[in-house]
Design an enzyme around this catalytic site. Structure first.
Site, short mmCIF file in Angstrom:
data_model
loop_
_atom_site.label_atom_id
_atom_site.label_comp_id
_atom_site.label_asym_id
_atom_site.label_seq_id
_atom_site.Cartn_x
_atom_site.Cartn_y
_atom_site.Cartn_z
N LYS A 199 27.62 48.66 37.85
CA LYS A 199 27.40 47.87 36.63
C LYS A 199 28.64 46.86 35.74
O LYS A 199 29.25 48.43 35.36
CB LYS A 199 26.48 48.70 36.02
N GLU B 282 35.36 58.21 32.26
CA GLU B 282 36.89 57.91 31.06
C GLU B 282 36.47 57.63 29.60
O GLU B 282 35.87 55.97 29.91
CB GLU B 282 37.53 57.31 31.66
N CYS C 57 42.01 51.42 25.52
CA CYS C 57 41.99 52.70 25.31
C CYS C 57 42.97 54.02 24.89
O CYS C 57 43.29 54.77 24.26
CB CYS C 57 40.68 53.50 26.20
N GLU D 223 38.43 56.21 16.77
CA GLU D 223 38.80 54.53 17.80
C GLU D 223 38.33 53.55 17.40
O GLU D 223 37.24 53.09 17.00
CB GLU D 223 38.30 55.18 19.65
#
Length: 480
Positions: free
Chosen positions: A163, A237, A271, A370
């Site tokens: 996906k 993750e 990330c 973040e």
């Protein structure tokens, strides 16, 4: 397979703000069809029943297809999400193929089948494919993250429903061509671009055995809760807020060069970016001046230009989020020593100036959350103990770095940093080592031999002492 509805996903260039392509938008019925195909391929098809040697041969052909089209893949990903083309060649095209090659090598040493001897009994221990995998990948490095999941899962014998993000589905269509030409059997990999609701439907689908997700911590928390309720395997993750510790003896020039890349590659949309730089008060001024000068030299502009080092952000929404953090940094008392606005002369495209904040305190939002954009925070310390405390003062634990003239000391210091990966003086861990995070950075590991562990189930069979056991034509490995 024909889509179940006429709904489309427009793929919009972050540079021109114009649609460059349109693909079918997956609905629940399309998820049903994809899972059913993957289920048939796993339960009745040849892929899980092939020898490892046969699967290796297919994956070797996939690697050759990827090698032949690296330039095209780099261009596709740059067009759909804005990664500067020079970086796209390495991050979005070359590295995914290197991952396939590395997993091919590691698979030949991985103990898929072994005999274990003990006074208490004798067993054959096999590592069998977990089943149908739902692989959900993000927009920032779509082809790279896809191969981090697909390469070990396919080599282990799994089948997959992939996906891709609605922002970046085009690379997945190109991958489908590679897989077909490599000779992957029908139904082994099924691709369904979709928005949030069908994606959640995939996560909870009864035909799925495991979910592997890369993306935000918020979305990962939701997926983890859904899988937990179903007693379903999930590998997550997630986000990061990685710290780079700059010790007093670090070489200024090489440290700044490493951080220029480590903090800002892919316009900060990574990330594992080192978005918190922790430097002693004694060297803060000279370090900030050097980092600002190096960052100012990095061109901002057209992602298709090989000279560009900062492209646009992936979407207008992402730019709004990043600009919100920049405003928050100023409001909380940090000083933008570089950037803080939109680049002059770039009226089209979702650009943000590379921004460096000084005077950042650990409790500020820009030091805790973040941002996922070209924004770097510099924090200052007096002692190494304080530097380690700052690095660990985070809900994340994905990556980190230490810069020093004494690598042996850095090795000891790395043991005190609670994160899944630590890089010393800019040295990456490579593709033979696992990567992943602790705390809110996720569950599980990718790459290395441990990358196979995510996609297997153990089976133990008790054996008579005098039985000779073979798997296919190769005797099982003796352990004991």
């Amino acid at each position: 397979m024909a889509p179940s509805t006429d709904e489309r996903i427009d793929v919009v260039s972050p540079y021109t703000e114009q649609a460059i392509a349109s693909v079918p938008a997956g609905a629940n019925a399309d998820i049903d069809a994809a899972v059913a195909a993957a289920r048939r391929a796993f339960d009745h098809g040849p892929w899980p029943r092939m020898s490892l040697a046969d699967r290796l041969e297919v994956m070797g052909r996939l690697s050759a297809e990827m090698r032949a089209a690296e330039t095209l893949m780099a261009e596709v990903v740059s067009a759909e999400m804005g990664c500067p083309i020079t970086q796209s060649h390495s991050i979005q095209a070359l590295r995914p193929r290197l991952i396939v090659d590395a997993m091919i090598d590691l698979a030949q040493e991985y103990p898929f089948d072994e005999i274990r001897e003990a006074p208490s009994g004798r067993a054959r221990v096999t590592r069998e494919p977990v089943g149908v995998l739902a692989a959900i990948v993000p927009w920032n490095a779509p082809h790279l993250v896809t191969m981090m999941k697909l390469a070990p899962a396919l080599l282990a014998g799994c089948t997959v429903v992939l996906k891709p993000s609605p922002e970046t589905p085009l690379d997945a269509y190109l991958l489908a061509e590679f897989l077909s030409r490599a000779g992957l059997p029908d139904g082994v990999v099924n691709i369904v671009p979709a928005h949030r609701d069908p994606s959640e439907y995939l996560v909870t689908h009864p035909g799925v055995d495991m979910v592997s997700f890369t993306g935000s911590t918020g979305a990962g928390r939701r997926i983890g809760s859904l899988c937990g309720g179903l007693i379903r395997r999930a590998a997550l993750e997630l986000g990061g807020k990685s710290a780079a510790l700059v010790l007093d003896d670090a070489d200024l020039e090489s440290t700044v060069e490493a951080l220029r890349v480590g903090a800002f590659r892919n316009t900060g949309q990574v990330c594992s970016s080192k978005t918190r730089v922790v430097v002693s008060r004694r060297r803060a001024t000279e370090f900030i001046d050097a980092l600002r000068a190096a960052t100012e030299s990095m061109p901002v502009g057209d992602p298709s230009d090989p000279a560009t080092e900062f492209g646009p952000l992936v979407s207008a929404r992402q730019r709004e989020a990043v600009e919100g953090y920049i405003r928050a940094g100023g409001a909380e008392g940090a000083t933008a020593v570089l950037g803080g606005g939109r680049p002059a002369g770039l009226d089209t495209g979702w650009f943000v100036e590379p921004t460096i904040f000084a005077g950042v305190r650990p409790e500020m939002r820009i030091a805790q959350e973040e941002i996922f954009g070209p924004v770097l925070s510099v924090l200052e310390y007096d002692t190494e103990d304080e530097a380690v405390a700052i690095a660990n003062d985070s809900s994340y634990g994905l990556n980190g770095a230490i810069f020093t003239a004494d690598p042996q000391h850095a090795l000891a210091l790395a043991e005190r940093i609670r994160t899944g990966t630590v890089e010393i003086n800019g040295n990456p861990v490579g593709l033979a080592a696992p990567v992943g995070g602790v705390k809110n950075s996720g569950l599980g590991r990718e790459l290395g031999p441990e990358g196979f562990d995510e996609f297997i189930e153990f089976k133990s069979v008790g054996l008579p002492r005098d039985l000779t056991v073979r798997h296919g034509t190769v005797a099982a490995t003796e352990c004991g």
